[in-house]
Design a protein around this motif. Sequence first.
Motif, mmCIF file in Angstrom:
data_model
loop_
_atom_site.group_PDB
_atom_site.id
_atom_site.type_symbol
_atom_site.label_atom_id
_atom_site.label_comp_id
_atom_site.label_asym_id
_atom_site.label_seq_id
_atom_site.Cartn_x
_atom_site.Cartn_y
_atom_site.Cartn_z
ATOM 1 N N LEU A 215 32.440 62.707 49.585
ATOM 2 C CA LEU A 215 33.088 63.951 50.030
ATOM 3 C C LEU A 215 33.143 65.814 49.210
ATOM 4 O O LEU A 215 34.158 66.137 50.471
ATOM 5 C CB LEU A 215 34.514 63.452 48.667
ATOM 6 N N THR A 224 31.716 60.491 57.628
ATOM 7 C CA THR A 224 32.408 60.044 56.436
ATOM 8 C C THR A 224 32.214 58.284 56.106
ATOM 9 O O THR A 224 31.556 57.330 57.742
ATOM 10 C CB THR A 224 33.840 59.799 57.136
ATOM 11 N N LEU A 228 34.470 56.791 51.310
ATOM 12 C CA LEU A 228 36.377 57.845 51.718
ATOM 13 C C LEU A 228 37.197 57.002 52.906
ATOM 14 O O LEU A 228 37.891 58.137 52.483
ATOM 15 C CB LEU A 228 35.272 59.278 52.483
#
Length: 535
Positions: A215, A224, A228
């Motif tokens: 993050l 990602t 997440l």
Amino acid sequence: MAVGCFTLMKGWQLPGAIAGIAILGILGAAFTALLYAAPLPSLMGILKDAYLQHVIGFSLKQASLSALLAVGIAVPIARALQRRHFFGKTLLLRLASMTLILPVLVAVFGLLTVYGREGWLALLCHRLGIHYSFSPYGLSGILLAHVFFNLPLATRLLLQALQQIPTEQRQLAAQLGITGWNLFRFLEWPWIKRQLVPAFVLIFMLCFTSFAIVLTLGGGPQATTLELAIFQALNFDYDPGRAALLALVQLVCCGGLLLFSHWLTPVGAHDVSLRQHWRPRVEGIWGAIIDSIAILVLILLLIPPLIAVAVAGIGPQTLSALSDPALWQAVILSLKIALVAGGCSVALTLMLLWTSREYHRRALSGWASTIDACAMIILAVPSIVLATGAFLILNQTIGIDSSPAALVILINTLMALPYASKLLNGPMRDLANQYSHLCLSLDIHGWQRLRRIELPALRQPLLQAFAFASLMSMGDFGVIALFGSQDFQTLPFYLYQQMGAYRTQQAAVTALLLLLLCFLFFILIESLADRHADR
């Protein structure tokens, strides 16, 4: 019915059965709450989603690279720490043990201060006329942070394996003149290999389920992970069905790797020497150079970010920030949650490993693997999924209390189980291999065996497991992010609020205080553990 089943079990089966059923029941309830909150989306539709495919691919890529780097670099570092004795070695080992339980926000702040585009290293390169192109964001930043957190863990696990080599074997190797590569190949490698696969799997699943690091350092949609994506589905889109499906994909990936790990990992216990530890003599200039480089790599990775946190936290604003009553209320709450969660986690781990060990001794490897999986499966379940499931259950039944300390303690207890299990599994099996026949001949079993034999002999690993579990709970932010408020805030939550309000100087002081608390607590527990080890 459950009571009837328990009455049919033997005494050594009950602890693991009770703990395993409780763990699986909590996880099942949390996951069911997510599935019940919204209709499950189309499975094929989501699996054909190009973005989801990219997320899964990137999650596997960054976790594999992080685990390979951490475990690969840890092998020469562990050998160097086992063979060399130098001033500050004990302090370095304690710092290495602390990195796993350091609050992520504190560590990321230190890494950015050192390796950022305007950090210490960039300024040094600029003064030397060297072009500095390293970016602390994206895949490179994620790998750096994961290695920072997990290289010391891998080093500690491999060092523990090397320290368990019986003195008699080392003496025999010295008498036969076995040195260098042959010493590593024939004596050390079989013991390192015992921990290599479990360490790789543990670090892989830690990185695969990484949330706070990705993050803060991910740098956008291209970096990602599944963790997440689950957070985005729950907090931005509020799509519990999609979050549950993503969690299921993550559970399948980590569960498959966990089964693969059990298949590859040897389960037999090794003989333990009762003699004093053997201090090997390492001769040759190349051995000294390799060991020095390995130790220097560990020092340069660990020390500068911690120094950066200390430098930022000491200044004119320190006294005024420390006089805030809310800060000390957060400290007291964090300590209470940490101590209770640490104790509960160690107790649950003992229950699981006691039964698992007895299954292994009876050659019932299937049941033993099932009990072991009850602790390790926590790694496959994101903490945010577990916290959100609990939130949905309470919100739809009795409601969320203004001080949900019990719920935070429960989740932190479960999240610390894999680490406590890794620290206690080997010593408990070795102890059983050494004393089981004696206990059987003396008719010492059950509670008497635990009190008279197990607990005194396991004080050192028990204290270490308690320290890890407590400090992980103290630095946790993922769970408290959902349940924290102005009336219920731990030290990490208080730090997050300061950073969100751009109170940078006060946040630096809070980060330093959190770092010092973790460090002092860990030194205290490690000192007690070393005292029991000497006895």
